[in-house]
Scaffold this active site. Structure first.
Site, PDB file in Angstrom:
ATOM      1  N   CYS A  63       0.842  -1.201   0.000  1.00 53.22           N
ATOM      2  CA  CYS A  63       0.000   0.000   0.000  1.00 53.22           C
ATOM      3  C   CYS A  63       0.876   1.249   0.000  1.00 53.22           C
ATOM      4  CB  CYS A  63      -0.888  -0.016   1.243  1.00 53.22           C
ATOM      5  SG  CYS A  63      -1.819   1.508   1.467  1.00 53.22           S
ATOM      6  N   CYS A 104      -1.150   5.932   7.120  1.00 54.66           N
ATOM      7  CA  CYS A 104      -2.518   5.591   7.484  1.00 54.66           C
ATOM      8  C   CYS A 104      -2.533   4.794   8.785  1.00 54.66           C
ATOM      9  CB  CYS A 104      -3.107   4.758   6.349  1.00 54.66           C
ATOM     10  SG  CYS A 104      -4.758   4.133   6.641  1.00 54.66           S
ATOM     11  N   CYS A 146      -3.850  -0.131   8.895  1.00 54.21           N
ATOM     12  CA  CYS A 146      -3.101  -1.386   8.993  1.00 54.21           C
ATOM     13  C   CYS A 146      -1.843  -1.180   9.843  1.00 54.21           C
ATOM     14  CB  CYS A 146      -2.660  -1.872   7.613  1.00 54.21           C
ATOM     15  SG  CYS A 146      -4.009  -2.301   6.516  1.00 54.21           S
ATOM     16  N   CYS A 186      -7.811   1.280  -1.155  1.00 50.78           N
ATOM     17  CA  CYS A 186      -7.507   0.591   0.090  1.00 50.78           C
ATOM     18  C   CYS A 186      -7.474  -0.886  -0.242  1.00 50.78           C
ATOM     19  CB  CYS A 186      -8.571   0.875   1.141  1.00 50.78           C
ATOM     20  SG  CYS A 186      -8.320  -0.128   2.613  1.00 50.78           S
ATOM     21  N   TYR A 200     -24.810 -12.691  23.301  1.00 47.72           N
ATOM     22  CA  TYR A 200     -24.190 -11.627  22.508  1.00 47.72           C
ATOM     23  C   TYR A 200     -24.349 -11.976  21.022  1.00 47.72           C
ATOM     24  CZ  TYR A 200     -21.846 -11.044  27.045  1.00 47.72           C
ATOM     25  OH  TYR A 200     -21.565 -10.916  28.379  1.00 47.72           O
ATOM     26  N   GLU A 223     -29.276 -10.504  22.913  1.00 52.62           N
ATOM     27  CA  GLU A 223     -28.483  -9.392  22.384  1.00 52.62           C
ATOM     28  C   GLU A 223     -29.098  -8.090  22.892  1.00 52.62           C
ATOM     29  OE1 GLU A 223     -25.864  -8.475  20.178  1.00 52.62           O
ATOM     30  OE2 GLU A 223     -26.697  -6.482  20.506  1.00 52.62           O
ATOM     31  N   CYS A 229     -12.851 -11.503  20.554  1.00 49.15           N
ATOM     32  CA  CYS A 229     -12.052 -10.618  19.700  1.00 49.15           C
ATOM     33  C   CYS A 229     -10.988  -9.906  20.525  1.00 49.15           C
ATOM     34  CB  CYS A 229     -12.957  -9.609  18.990  1.00 49.15           C
ATOM     35  SG  CYS A 229     -13.979  -8.656  20.116  1.00 49.15           S
TER      36      CYS A 229
END
Ligand code: SAH
Length: 460
Positions: free
Chosen positions: A78, A84, A87, A166, A319, A340, A415
């Site tokens: 990129c 940026c 990433c 992108c 969730y 949720e 996550c």
């Protein structure tokens, strides 16, 4: 203890060898035991580094020149990678990215959860770790009277002017951003200026169903009345048949939040469709939908494998968002209950169940930690519980409610490895055992890592 002064000074030039890498992807090198964090440094590399910030127990440096390069260093494809903030890992081989993510999960489980000696599998990666994102939201600005689009420079609100594309986003999304910007520019629609809260066009969002290749364009404006908006819509729809939906979202607040409350269908369908495995999803402008469907499928298949369903089980999906995992599970379970906190997500989940003819999934709006004790009081006895909480992890009350329900199996999709490790400790102390852990790379080129864990009731 005697205080020793840090062995380096601000602005000093030093030679440093990197031994390790942080979860944020910075190289770590030591001067007499004093660690310095240097963005873009890779383990095994030797580099000329300028010290830029000295704290009591650690400091930060800037990489000036690599003197000895790691074999895992690659040229970032990129052209705006170093400007940026999107990433963080384009300078390292994909192989190394996957190893780094696995090690991160391993280390955090040990350090925070005191869990070790269990299999943490190799990270499941992508065959082609580029152009995977199905959604892009890009700020609009102006330079010399012309509209520009681009992500912000790291830690700023200044648009990167020379960002042409992108390369982690689907190509069609890039093309649509260009198209909308060019047409809007020609029609004289102004860019929003956050300094004086004037102008119109704030962001352009584009989302494309990976399987269906249906595209939705969301035009985010400061006010509802926009001159020439009809012409903009006309031109887009005449030129780009893949566009199935154009929506206006009005955000008149002074805020960093991209979407405002009000959305208005300008043209086409309110929804676009996509598919993960055998399940179809209807996605509206404001729906949460996983950004990397190819990897999502691998993640959900792992979750399903760990859930080990035979068809007779009652399952809770906590969730649950728009019910993506629930509907996957429902194909193999007797009954799935989803919970949720966002009401719109639950309406989407119900609509998606209907769309797929799935009748054994029921969805509830509420906080998981409140609904669980209520379910228990109602006599609900799940065989398996699947959780997929946000970054802050599960609420402690919720974890204890799970332990009280005594499901044979818990599948934890996370996550954030740190909160995962913290929560696993509580489950282990409550009589559960983490059997195996599978990291999945949902966000190549970035430091994010997703993990699925197989957890069983001890002595079961
Ligand atoms: N499983 C879904 C969504 C996971 S994201 C998928 O794979 O698409 C995490 C979800 O948890 C979000 O939708 C968020 O709105 C929801 N959430 C956050 N706090 C919650 C709580 N206390 N109780 C229930 N849901 C919650």
């Amino acid at each position: 203890m005697a205080k020793t002064a840090p062995p380096v000074k601000k602005n000093e030039m030093i030679e440093l060898t990197f031994e390790d890498i942080t979860h944020e992807g910075a190289g770590v090198g030591k001067v007499n035991g004093y660690p310095l964090f240097v963005p873009y440094g890779l383990p095994g590399e030797k580099a000329k580094v300028k010290v830029i910030n000295v704290k009591k127990n650690f400091g930060f440096g800037r990489l000036i020149e690599t003197l000895h390069e790691s074999e895992e260093r690659v040229d970032p494809p990129c052209n705006v990678y170093y400007k940026c903030g999107g990433c963080q890992l384009q300078h390292m081989s994909y192989k190394m990215q996957l190893e780094m993510k696995r090690n991160q999960v391993k280390n955090v489980l040990k350090k925070i959860g005191h869990i070790e000696g269990i299999p943490v599998h190799e990270t499941i990666g992508m065959e082609d770790p580029w152009r995977y994102r199905n959604k892009v939201q890009i700020p609009v600005g102006s330079r010399n009277g012309e509209l520009i689009t681009g992500f912000y420079r790291k830690r700023s609100h200044e648009i990167i002017e020379d960002m042409e594309r992108c390369i982690i986003t689907e190509e069609i999304n890039d093309r649509m951003i260009d198209a909308v910007r060019e047409i809007a520019d020609r029609l004289g629609i102004s860019a929003y200026d956050e300094n004086n809260h004037r102008g119109i066009l704030r962001h352009i969002m584009v989302r494309t169903g990976q399987i269906t290749q249906e595209t939705m364009i969301v035009i985010i404006t400061r006010k509802e009345k926009v001159p020439e908006l009809n012409k903009l819509v006309d031109e887009i729809t005449k030129t780009y048949p893949e566009v199935k939906s154009i929506v206006q979202n009005i955000n008149s607040e002074r805020t960093n939040v991209i979407l405002g409350k009000k959305t208005k269908l300008l043209w086409g369908n309110e929804y676009i469709y996509d598919q993960i495995g055998d399940i179809r999803f209807a996605i509206s402008a404001k729906s949460f939908y996983q950004v990397n469907p190819l990897q999502t499928k691998k993640l959900y298949e792992k979750a399903l494998e760990y859930a080990n369903l035979t068809g007779s089980e009652t399952v809770i999906d906590a969730y649950c968002g728009i019910g993506t995992i629930s509907l996957f599970l429902a194909q193999k379970a007797k009954k799935v209950y989803g919970v949720e906190v966002v009401p719109e997500a639950i309406s989407d989940a119900k609509a998606n169940a209907k769309l797929n003819g799935i009748e054994n999934a029921e969805f509830f709006v509420g906080q998981a930690e409140k609904i669980m004790p209520w379910w228990k009081a109602q006599g609900l006895n799940p065989d398996v519980i699947v959780v997929d909480p946000p970054r802050k992890g599960c609420d402690e009350i919720f974890l204890h409610a799970m332990i009280e329900m005594q499901p044979k199996r818990i599948v934890y999709v996370s996550c954030n490895p740190s909160t995962l490790a913290r929560d696993l400790r509580i489950l282990e102390d409550g009589g559960y055992e983490t059997k195996e852990v599978q990291p999945v790379d949902m966000f190549p080129q970035t430091t994010h890592v997703e993990t699925v864990c197989n957890i069983e009731l001890k002595g079961n």
